[in-house]
Design a protein around this motif. Structure first.
Motif, PDB file in Angstrom:
ATOM      1  N   ASN B 263       0.823  -1.217   0.000  1.00  0.00           N
ATOM      2  CA  ASN B 263       0.000   0.000   0.000  1.00  0.00           C
ATOM      3  C   ASN B 263       0.852   1.260   0.000  1.00  0.00           C
ATOM      4  O   ASN B 263       0.603   2.218  -0.739  1.00  0.00           O
ATOM      5  N   THR B 264       1.880   1.248   0.848  1.00  0.00           N
ATOM      6  CA  THR B 264       2.710   2.445   0.996  1.00  0.00           C
ATOM      7  C   THR B 264       3.574   2.664  -0.230  1.00  0.00           C
ATOM      8  O   THR B 264       3.727   3.802  -0.700  1.00  0.00           O
ATOM      9  N   LEU B 265       4.125   1.582  -0.775  1.00  0.00           N
ATOM     10  CA  LEU B 265       4.933   1.710  -2.004  1.00  0.00           C
ATOM     11  C   LEU B 265       4.083   2.227  -3.160  1.00  0.00           C
ATOM     12  O   LEU B 265       4.539   3.030  -3.976  1.00  0.00           O
ATOM     13  N   GLU B 266       2.851   1.784  -3.221  1.00  0.00           N
ATOM     14  CA  GLU B 266       1.953   2.273  -4.276  1.00  0.00           C
ATOM     15  C   GLU B 266       1.726   3.776  -4.138  1.00  0.00           C
ATOM     16  O   GLU B 266       1.597   4.485  -5.142  1.00  0.00           O
ATOM     17  N   ARG B 267       1.697   4.264  -2.912  1.00  0.00           N
ATOM     18  CA  ARG B 267       1.529   5.707  -2.692  1.00  0.00           C
ATOM     19  C   ARG B 267       2.675   6.481  -3.359  1.00  0.00           C
ATOM     20  O   ARG B 267       2.443   7.510  -3.992  1.00  0.00           O
ATOM     21  N   PHE B 268       3.898   5.957  -3.217  1.00  0.00           N
ATOM     22  CA  PHE B 268       5.035   6.640  -3.844  1.00  0.00           C
ATOM     23  C   PHE B 268       4.876   6.664  -5.365  1.00  0.00           C
ATOM     24  O   PHE B 268       5.059   7.704  -5.997  1.00  0.00           O
ATOM     25  N   GLU B 269       4.536   5.531  -5.929  1.00  0.00           N
ATOM     26  CA  GLU B 269       4.400   5.459  -7.379  1.00  0.00           C
ATOM     27  C   GLU B 269       3.245   6.340  -7.876  1.00  0.00           C
ATOM     28  O   GLU B 269       3.273   6.857  -8.987  1.00  0.00           O
ATOM     29  N   ASN B 270       2.212   6.501  -7.028  1.00  0.00           N
ATOM     30  CA  ASN B 270       1.041   7.296  -7.424  1.00  0.00           C
ATOM     31  C   ASN B 270       1.169   8.772  -7.063  1.00  0.00           C
ATOM     32  O   ASN B 270       0.236   9.547  -7.234  1.00  0.00           O
ATOM     33  N   GLY B 271       2.341   9.138  -6.521  1.00  0.00           N
ATOM     34  CA  GLY B 271       2.553  10.556  -6.234  1.00  0.00           C
ATOM     35  C   GLY B 271       2.030  11.002  -4.884  1.00  0.00           C
ATOM     36  O   GLY B 271       1.905  12.208  -4.627  1.00  0.00           O
ATOM     37  N   GLN B 272       1.686  10.039  -4.003  1.00  0.00           N
ATOM     38  CA  GLN B 272       1.187  10.420  -2.679  1.00  0.00           C
ATOM     39  C   GLN B 272       2.173  10.083  -1.567  1.00  0.00           C
ATOM     40  O   GLN B 272       1.814  10.101  -0.385  1.00  0.00           O
ATOM     41  N   GLY B 273       3.412   9.741  -1.956  1.00  0.00           N
ATOM     42  CA  GLY B 273       4.401   9.366  -0.946  1.00  0.00           C
ATOM     43  C   GLY B 273       4.789  10.552  -0.075  1.00  0.00           C
ATOM     44  O   GLY B 273       4.812  11.697  -0.545  1.00  0.00           O
ATOM     45  N   ARG B 274       5.065  10.274   1.192  1.00  0.00           N
ATOM     46  CA  ARG B 274       5.485  11.311   2.126  1.00  0.00           C
ATOM     47  C   ARG B 274       6.820  10.897   2.745  1.00  0.00           C
ATOM     48  O   ARG B 274       7.115   9.705   2.848  1.00  0.00           O
ATOM     49  N   GLU B 275       7.576  11.859   3.177  1.00  0.00           N
ATOM     50  CA  GLU B 275       8.879  11.580   3.786  1.00  0.00           C
ATOM     51  C   GLU B 275       8.755  10.556   4.929  1.00  0.00           C
ATOM     52  O   GLU B 275       9.545   9.622   5.032  1.00  0.00           O
ATOM     53  N   GLU B 276       7.717  10.713   5.754  1.00  0.00           N
ATOM     54  CA  GLU B 276       7.569   9.823   6.909  1.00  0.00           C
ATOM     55  C   GLU B 276       7.221   8.391   6.507  1.00  0.00           C
ATOM     56  O   GLU B 276       7.377   7.457   7.287  1.00  0.00           O
ATOM     57  N   ASP B 277       6.747   8.208   5.282  1.00  0.00           N
ATOM     58  CA  ASP B 277       6.409   6.848   4.843  1.00  0.00           C
ATOM     59  C   ASP B 277       7.637   5.936   4.771  1.00  0.00           C
ATOM     60  O   ASP B 277       7.521   4.720   4.917  1.00  0.00           O
ATOM     61  N   ILE B 278       8.801   6.533   4.527  1.00  0.00           N
ATOM     62  CA  ILE B 278      10.028   5.731   4.476  1.00  0.00           C
ATOM     63  C   ILE B 278      10.259   5.091   5.849  1.00  0.00           C
ATOM     64  O   ILE B 278      10.520   3.892   5.959  1.00  0.00           O
ATOM     65  N   ALA B 279      10.099   5.877   6.898  1.00  0.00           N
ATOM     66  CA  ALA B 279      10.272   5.350   8.258  1.00  0.00           C
ATOM     67  C   ALA B 279       9.151   4.389   8.619  1.00  0.00           C
ATOM     68  O   ALA B 279       9.376   3.372   9.285  1.00  0.00           O
ATOM     69  N   ILE B 280       7.934   4.699   8.167  1.00  0.00           N
ATOM     70  CA  ILE B 280       6.790   3.822   8.490  1.00  0.00           C
ATOM     71  C   ILE B 280       7.014   2.428   7.889  1.00  0.00           C
ATOM     72  O   ILE B 280       6.810   1.410   8.554  1.00  0.00           O
ATOM     73  N   MET B 281       7.465   2.396   6.622  1.00  0.00           N
ATOM     74  CA  MET B 281       7.694   1.097   5.981  1.00  0.00           C
ATOM     75  C   MET B 281       8.782   0.306   6.707  1.00  0.00           C
ATOM     76  O   MET B 281       8.667  -0.905   6.876  1.00  0.00           O
ATOM     77  N   ASN B 282       9.820   1.004   7.141  1.00  0.00           N
ATOM     78  CA  ASN B 282      10.892   0.314   7.853  1.00  0.00           C
ATOM     79  C   ASN B 282      10.430  -0.159   9.233  1.00  0.00           C
ATOM     80  O   ASN B 282      10.903  -1.179   9.737  1.00  0.00           O
ATOM     81  N   ASP B 283       9.490   0.577   9.821  1.00  0.00           N
ATOM     82  CA  ASP B 283       8.919   0.152  11.099  1.00  0.00           C
ATOM     83  C   ASP B 283       8.092  -1.124  10.908  1.00  0.00           C
ATOM     84  O   ASP B 283       8.194  -2.077  11.682  1.00  0.00           O
ATOM     85  N   VAL B 284       7.296  -1.136   9.846  1.00  0.00           N
ATOM     86  CA  VAL B 284       6.516  -2.344   9.521  1.00  0.00           C
ATOM     87  C   VAL B 284       7.469  -3.525   9.300  1.00  0.00           C
ATOM     88  O   VAL B 284       7.261  -4.619   9.834  1.00  0.00           O
ATOM     89  N   ALA B 285       8.523  -3.254   8.530  1.00  0.00           N
ATOM     90  CA  ALA B 285       9.495  -4.319   8.227  1.00  0.00           C
ATOM     91  C   ALA B 285      10.107  -4.880   9.511  1.00  0.00           C
ATOM     92  O   ALA B 285      10.249  -6.094   9.674  1.00  0.00           O
ATOM     93  N   GLY B 286      10.425  -3.996  10.424  1.00  0.00           N
ATOM     94  CA  GLY B 286      11.019  -4.423  11.692  1.00  0.00           C
ATOM     95  C   GLY B 286      10.075  -5.260  12.537  1.00  0.00           C
ATOM     96  O   GLY B 286      10.499  -6.020  13.409  1.00  0.00           O
ATOM     97  N   ASN B 287       8.778  -5.112  12.254  1.00  0.00           N
ATOM     98  CA  ASN B 287       7.790  -5.905  12.993  1.00  0.00           C
ATOM     99  C   ASN B 287       7.453  -7.221  12.281  1.00  0.00           C
ATOM    100  O   ASN B 287       6.670  -8.014  12.802  1.00  0.00           O
ATOM    101  N   ILE B 288       7.997  -7.408  11.087  1.00  0.00           N
ATOM    102  CA  ILE B 288       7.796  -8.692  10.389  1.00  0.00           C
ATOM    103  C   ILE B 288       8.964  -9.627  10.698  1.00  0.00           C
ATOM    104  O   ILE B 288       8.768 -10.786  11.062  1.00  0.00           O
ATOM    105  N   ILE B 289      10.177  -9.081  10.559  1.00  0.00           N
ATOM    106  CA  ILE B 289      11.353  -9.963  10.702  1.00  0.00           C
ATOM    107  C   ILE B 289      11.444 -10.527  12.122  1.00  0.00           C
ATOM    108  O   ILE B 289      11.254  -9.814  13.115  1.00  0.00           O
TER     109      ILE B 289
END
Lengths: 62, 328
Positions: B263-289
């Motif tokens: 969902n978040t990566l699609e936001r970047f491709e669709n022009g809705q990405g925000r600076e904080e989304d980079i940290a949000i995605m990494n936070d999600v990733a840290g909760n998967i591994i």
């Protein structure tokens, strides 16, 4: 790097280009199933020792 | 499986005899119909010739082979999900321990190996352990089939000793980046590389220990090459969509986390990405591994963690431009 100096080291792929490498006749003609014959002629622990001495390192499936 | 199926059958038969097993299974992914047909034909030939079945090669040993076609789930490459699928259940990983070596298929001790590993066995028996160890490195003996794909002139499989530099494979065997373009990145071990490599890692030796020391994993040996004009955000999206699709759904962090990363990566491709989304995605990733049953979850984060680390500027270009800055 020039490609002419590069050579593949074909172990598991050595029969891949043989026209009948995928068939039993072609496989046997190039020494196929002799390893199994050799293994079956020994007691199991011996062949286990041979492969353990040289691990074909387990490749990950992912 | 397709071009030398008997080599695989022979390697497995030696392995089965070594551990005293009278049953072997080859789990073949459903999409690989040609491979399954080749294996079935080879198995029929081997039964006909007395190499499989009762009293194989007159040895008094009985050995059966079952070719099991899967239904196309990536997760069934995970060994315990594979065992579940053969037993007729949904392909989801099992809790370990117990490990398959003690409680595997139908709760029997089971050896599970990749077909490439078994294919090496006849050569080791024939030529000896020292011959095999003559290839590769001390910790990674033998050869490996590397699969070169993506932006290269000559994609394909190349068998070379472990320890061959990535540069020889990409620039030598595969003929370099397609169209004379510059290299942007490559995966040392397929989609499950824990870190993409940039051009600075071209001289990494492709063996288990060197790739790990360089910060990634050799995985499947699938080297996927990205040229300079590839959008790495879109590449991350494609990979993450794959993982979201293939997540078996058993563990919440993997099932939900991959969905939210997409969902978040699609936001970047669709022009809705925000600076904080980079940290949000990494936070999600840290909760998967480390919070999922199997490696699919752990590996699913790599495209996000890797591209946000190596190509953070591309994410910011997406934000600044309001969409994807790449034409390709």
């Amino acid at each position: 790097m020039s490609t002419s100096t590069l050579q593949e080291t074909k172990v598991v792929t050595q029969r891949f280009d043989a026209p009948d490498g995928a068939r039993l006749d072609g496989y046997r003609r190039t020494g196929g199933y002799e390893a199994l014959r050799k293994a079956l002629s020994t007691r199991a622990p011996s062949s286990a020792t041979q492969t353990k001495a040289s691990p074909a390192r387990s490749k990950t499936a992912s | 499986m397709e071009r030398d199926p008997h080599q695989l059958i022979e390697g497995m038969a030696v392995g089965a005899y070594a551990i005293g097993s009278t049953e072997m299974y080859i789990f073949c992914r459903g999409e690989f119909a040609y491979a399954a047909r080749q294996l079935e034909r080879a198995a029929a030939e081997a039964y006909e010739a007395g190499i499989l079945g009762k009293n194989i090669m007159g040895s008094g040993y009985d050995l059966d082979l079952i070719i099991h076609r899967g239904a196309g789930a990536y997760i069934c490459g995970e060994e315990t999900a594979l065992l579940e699928a053969i037993e007729g259940r949904r392909g989801q990983p099992r809790l370990r321990p117990p490990f398959p070596a003690t409680h595997g298929l139908f709760s029997k001790p089971t050896v599970v190996n990749n077909v490439e590993t078994f294919a090496c066995v006849p050569h080791i028996i024939t030529n000896g352990a020292d011959w095999f160890k003559g290839f590769g490195t001390e910790k990674s003996p033998g050869t490996k089939m590397f699969c070169l794909s993506g932006d290269v002139e000559r994609p394909g499989n190349y068998e070379v000793p472990f320890g061959t530099p990535a540069r020889d494979l990409i620039e030598g065997f595969a003929g370099g980046v397609k169209g004379g373009k510059k290299l942007k990145a490559f995966t040392p071990g397929g989609a499950s590389s824990t870190q993409f490599f940039g051009p600075d890692k071209l001289d990494t030796n492709m063996d288990w220990e060197s790739v790990m020391a360089a910060g990634s994993l050799l995985g499947t040996g699938a080297i996927i090459v990205f040229a300079e004009d590839v959008c790495m955000v879109r590449a991350a999206l494609r990979y993450t969509r794959f993982y979201a699709h293939e997540s078996c759904g058993k563990c919440t962090p993997c099932r939900e986390g991959t969905y939210w990363m997409v969902n978040t990566l699609e936001r970047f491709e669709n022009g809705q990405g925000r600076e904080e989304d980079i940290a949000i995605m990494n936070d999600v990733a840290g909760n998967i591994i480390g919070r999922s049953f199997c490696a699919l979850g752990d590996f699913s984060i790599a495209p996000v963690t890797s591209t946000t680390k190596l190509f953070a500027d591309e994410y910011r270009q997406h934000i600044a431009k309001g969409g994807c800055p790449f034409d390709r």
